[in-house]
Motif scaffolding. Sequence first.
Motif, PDB file in Angstrom:
ATOM      1  N   GLY A  13      70.327  38.764  53.099  1.00 44.72           N
ATOM      2  CA  GLY A  13      71.232  38.035  52.230  1.00 44.72           C
ATOM      3  C   GLY A  13      70.573  37.619  50.929  1.00 44.72           C
ATOM      4  N   LEU A  14      69.346  37.130  50.999  1.00 47.27           N
ATOM      5  CA  LEU A  14      68.644  36.698  49.795  1.00 47.27           C
ATOM      6  C   LEU A  14      68.243  37.879  48.927  1.00 47.27           C
ATOM      7  N   ASP A  15      67.991  39.036  49.542  1.00 45.49           N
ATOM      8  CA  ASP A  15      67.761  40.257  48.753  1.00 45.49           C
ATOM      9  C   ASP A  15      68.976  40.544  47.870  1.00 45.49           C
ATOM     10  N   ARG A  16      70.149  40.461  48.494  1.00 46.70           N
ATOM     11  CA  ARG A  16      71.383  40.716  47.749  1.00 46.70           C
ATOM     12  C   ARG A  16      71.576  39.679  46.645  1.00 46.70           C
ATOM     13  N   ALA A  17      71.306  38.413  46.980  1.00 41.33           N
ATOM     14  CA  ALA A  17      71.479  37.351  45.990  1.00 41.33           C
ATOM     15  C   ALA A  17      70.532  37.541  44.811  1.00 41.33           C
ATOM     16  N   GLU A  18      69.279  37.862  45.095  1.00 37.28           N
ATOM     17  CA  GLU A  18      68.305  38.063  44.019  1.00 37.28           C
ATOM     18  C   GLU A  18      68.746  39.182  43.086  1.00 37.28           C
ATOM     19  N   ALA A  19      69.224  40.281  43.658  1.00 44.24           N
ATOM     20  CA  ALA A  19      69.659  41.410  42.833  1.00 44.24           C
ATOM     21  C   ALA A  19      70.845  41.026  41.956  1.00 44.24           C
ATOM     22  N   MET A  20      71.812  40.285  42.534  1.00 39.01           N
ATOM     23  CA  MET A  20      72.982  39.867  41.756  1.00 39.01           C
ATOM     24  C   MET A  20      72.598  38.901  40.649  1.00 39.01           C
ATOM     25  N   VAL A  21      71.710  37.956  40.957  1.00 38.03           N
ATOM     26  CA  VAL A  21      71.285  36.990  39.944  1.00 38.03           C
ATOM     27  C   VAL A  21      70.624  37.704  38.779  1.00 38.03           C
ATOM     28  N   ARG A  22      69.714  38.603  39.051  1.00 34.52           N
ATOM     29  CA  ARG A  22      69.000  39.300  37.979  1.00 34.52           C
ATOM     30  C   ARG A  22      69.970  40.131  37.136  1.00 34.52           C
ATOM     31  N   ARG A  23      70.918  40.774  37.787  1.00 35.95           N
ATOM     32  CA  ARG A  23      71.884  41.593  37.038  1.00 35.95           C
ATOM     33  C   ARG A  23      72.783  40.724  36.159  1.00 35.95           C
ATOM     34  N   LEU A  24      73.281  39.619  36.692  1.00 37.56           N
ATOM     35  CA  LEU A  24      74.191  38.774  35.935  1.00 37.56           C
ATOM     36  C   LEU A  24      73.480  37.982  34.844  1.00 37.56           C
ATOM     37  N   VAL A  25      72.224  37.607  35.073  1.00 42.52           N
ATOM     38  CA  VAL A  25      71.454  36.932  34.023  1.00 42.52           C
ATOM     39  C   VAL A  25      71.263  37.874  32.836  1.00 42.52           C
ATOM     40  N   GLU A  26      70.978  39.127  33.133  1.00 38.67           N
ATOM     41  CA  GLU A  26      70.823  40.112  32.055  1.00 38.67           C
ATOM     42  C   GLU A  26      72.125  40.250  31.268  1.00 38.67           C
ATOM     43  N   THR A  27      73.255  40.238  31.976  1.00 40.33           N
ATOM     44  CA  THR A  27      74.556  40.310  31.310  1.00 40.33           C
ATOM     45  C   THR A  27      74.802  39.072  30.462  1.00 40.33           C
ATOM     46  N   ALA A  28      74.509  37.896  31.020  1.00 41.51           N
ATOM     47  CA  ALA A  28      74.774  36.638  30.317  1.00 41.51           C
ATOM     48  C   ALA A  28      73.893  36.456  29.092  1.00 41.51           C
ATOM     49  N   SER A  29      72.663  36.968  29.139  1.00 40.05           N
ATOM     50  CA  SER A  29      71.723  36.748  28.039  1.00 40.05           C
ATOM     51  C   SER A  29      71.665  37.925  27.080  1.00 40.05           C
ATOM     52  N   ALA A  30      72.554  38.901  27.254  1.00 40.90           N
ATOM     53  CA  ALA A  30      72.552  40.072  26.370  1.00 40.90           C
ATOM     54  C   ALA A  30      72.734  39.644  24.924  1.00 40.90           C
ATOM     55  N   GLY A  31      71.855  40.131  24.091  1.00 38.23           N
ATOM     56  CA  GLY A  31      71.948  39.829  22.671  1.00 38.23           C
ATOM     57  C   GLY A  31      71.178  38.600  22.241  1.00 38.23           C
ATOM     58  N   THR A  32      70.756  37.749  23.180  1.00 38.85           N
ATOM     59  CA  THR A  32      70.005  36.553  22.795  1.00 38.85           C
ATOM     60  C   THR A  32      68.507  36.812  22.851  1.00 38.85           C
ATOM     61  N   GLY A  33      68.083  37.520  23.881  1.00 35.28           N
ATOM     62  CA  GLY A  33      66.671  37.870  24.009  1.00 35.28           C
ATOM     63  C   GLY A  33      65.778  36.731  24.448  1.00 35.28           C
ATOM     64  N   ARG A  34      66.312  35.482  24.485  1.00 33.70           N
ATOM     65  CA  ARG A  34      65.439  34.367  24.817  1.00 33.70           C
ATOM     66  C   ARG A  34      66.048  33.401  25.826  1.00 33.70           C
ATOM     67  N   ALA A  35      67.243  33.750  26.339  1.00 32.00           N
ATOM     68  CA  ALA A  35      67.849  32.880  27.337  1.00 32.00           C
ATOM     69  C   ALA A  35      66.985  32.852  28.593  1.00 32.00           C
ATOM     70  N   LYS A  36      66.805  31.672  29.147  1.00 32.24           N
ATOM     71  CA  LYS A  36      65.901  31.500  30.285  1.00 32.24           C
ATOM     72  C   LYS A  36      66.585  30.703  31.383  1.00 32.24           C
ATOM     73  N   VAL A  37      66.431  31.157  32.621  1.00 30.41           N
ATOM     74  CA  VAL A  37      66.970  30.416  33.761  1.00 30.41           C
ATOM     75  C   VAL A  37      66.091  29.199  34.020  1.00 30.41           C
ATOM     76  N   ILE A  38      66.693  28.024  34.078  1.00 29.57           N
ATOM     77  CA  ILE A  38      65.915  26.804  34.299  1.00 29.57           C
ATOM     78  C   ILE A  38      66.205  26.171  35.658  1.00 29.57           C
ATOM     79  N   GLY A  39      67.161  26.720  36.404  1.00 29.46           N
ATOM     80  CA  GLY A  39      67.429  26.176  37.733  1.00 29.46           C
ATOM     81  C   GLY A  39      68.531  26.948  38.428  1.00 29.46           C
ATOM     82  N   VAL A  40      68.518  26.902  39.768  1.00 28.25           N
ATOM     83  CA  VAL A  40      69.503  27.608  40.585  1.00 28.25           C
ATOM     84  C   VAL A  40      70.085  26.643  41.610  1.00 28.25           C
TER      85      VAL A  40
END
Length: 399
Positions: free
Chosen positions: A119-146
Motif C-alpha cells: 500500500g505504501l509503495d502505491r502511495a509513494e508512487a502517487m505522491v511523487r507523480r502528483l507533486v511533479e504535476t502540481a509543481s510543473a513550471g515552478t521548479g522550486r515547489a517543495k513538500v513540507i509535510g504529509v
Amino acid sequence: METPGSQSSLHRANLERVVRAVRMAGSLTQAEIARTTGLSAATVSNIVRELKEAGTVEVTPTSSGGRRARAVSLSADAGLVVGVDFGHSHLRVAIGNLAHKVLSEDAEPIDVDASSAEGLDRAEAMVRRLVETASAGTGRAKVIGVGLGVPGPIDIGTGVLGSTAILPGWAGTNPRDDLAARLGVPVYVDNDANLGALGEQVWGAGHGAEDLAYIKVASGVGAGLVISGQVYRGPGGTAGEIGHITLDESGPVCRCGNRGCLETFTAARYVLPLLTPTHGAGLTMERMVRLAQEGDPGCRRVIADVGRHIGSGVASLCNLLNPSRVVLGGDLAEAGDLVLDPVRDSVARYAIPSAARQLTVLPGELGSRAEVLGALALVLSEMGEATLLDAAGAAGAAA
C-alpha cells in the motif's frame, strides 16, 4: 521595562498569531485578522507587510461590507502539503499549497488485504507523480509535510496502527514512520473519521462550528469529534467509536466481539444483505442510495431504518458532548433527507430536549474527498506557525 530580547520574542509571537489566524481560515482581511487576534490594526498592517516581504503571505485586493479591503493568505509558493487517504477499497492522494488550494488529486482502487508495504509503495508512487504535476513550471515547489489517513485506531504518540478488521494486514505497523522514511518529510497520521471531521470543518458543512461530530458510515461506522475547535482523539486514539455503542444486547455479533453494536445495524456489510433476496448479490451502498432516490420501496425502508439507528447513536453523543452540529459522511449522506429525517426523529426522541434543540444535522459537502482534504488540513494544523514561518521564509529567500 522590556528588553530587546523580550521585544523580539513578543514580535515573533505576534507573527505566529497572525499566521495561525490566516492558516485556520485560509484567507482573511486585515480587519478580520485584527478581530481574530486582538492585535491593533496598525500592528496587523506592519506584520502583514513584513510577512509579505518575507514571502510568507500573499495580499490581494478584495471587498468587505461594500468597502475595499485586502485579503491575506499564506503564500502559494511557500511549499506543498500532501494528503494521503487509505480507505476500505481505495487510495486517494491530494496535493495542496499553504493557501488552501488543491493543485492535483487522484484516486485508485486498492486491495484491502494488501500488506502495508504494498500500500505504501502505491502511495509513494502517487505522491511523487502528483507533486511533479502540481509543481510543473515552478521548479522550486517543495513538500513540507504529509497528512496520512487510515481506517483504524491510531496511537498518535507512536504512530502505530491498532487492530482493525478493515486493514488486517496493517495491524501493528507504523505507516507514519514508514511513509516519512520513503518521502523524507514529516508525516502526520490520524484515522479516517477524524480527518473527515477536519475536512468538513475547514472546507465543508462543518465550517465555523467549534463543536461538531462527523459520522462516517461505510464498511464500519466511526465518528470524528471536534471539541472547542480541536479534534478529540482520546489517550489511545479510539475516541469516536460510535459504531460500538450497544443497541441490542441480543443482536448480531459484531466484529469487536460484542452483540448488537450500532455498526451491526448500519454498516454496509450488515445492511446490504437484507436486500439480497429482492435485489440480488453485489448491491453497493451507492447503488442502494440511488435506487432509493428513484423510489425503490425496499431501499427506502432500509435507509430509513439505518437513519433511525444512527440517530440513536447521535442522541447519545448529544447527551454526553452536546455538539452544535452533526455532519453525516460516506455514501449514505447522498440519500439526503431520506436518511437525515429519520436521524433527526431519533435525536428528538432520545436526546435531552435542550441538546436536541441546539443540534443541526447536515449531509457532508465533500463526499469521498472529505478524508483526503482533512489530511491536508491535518498537516497545516500540526506543523505549527513556527514551522510555516520558517518554511515560507526559506522559500522567499530562495526566490
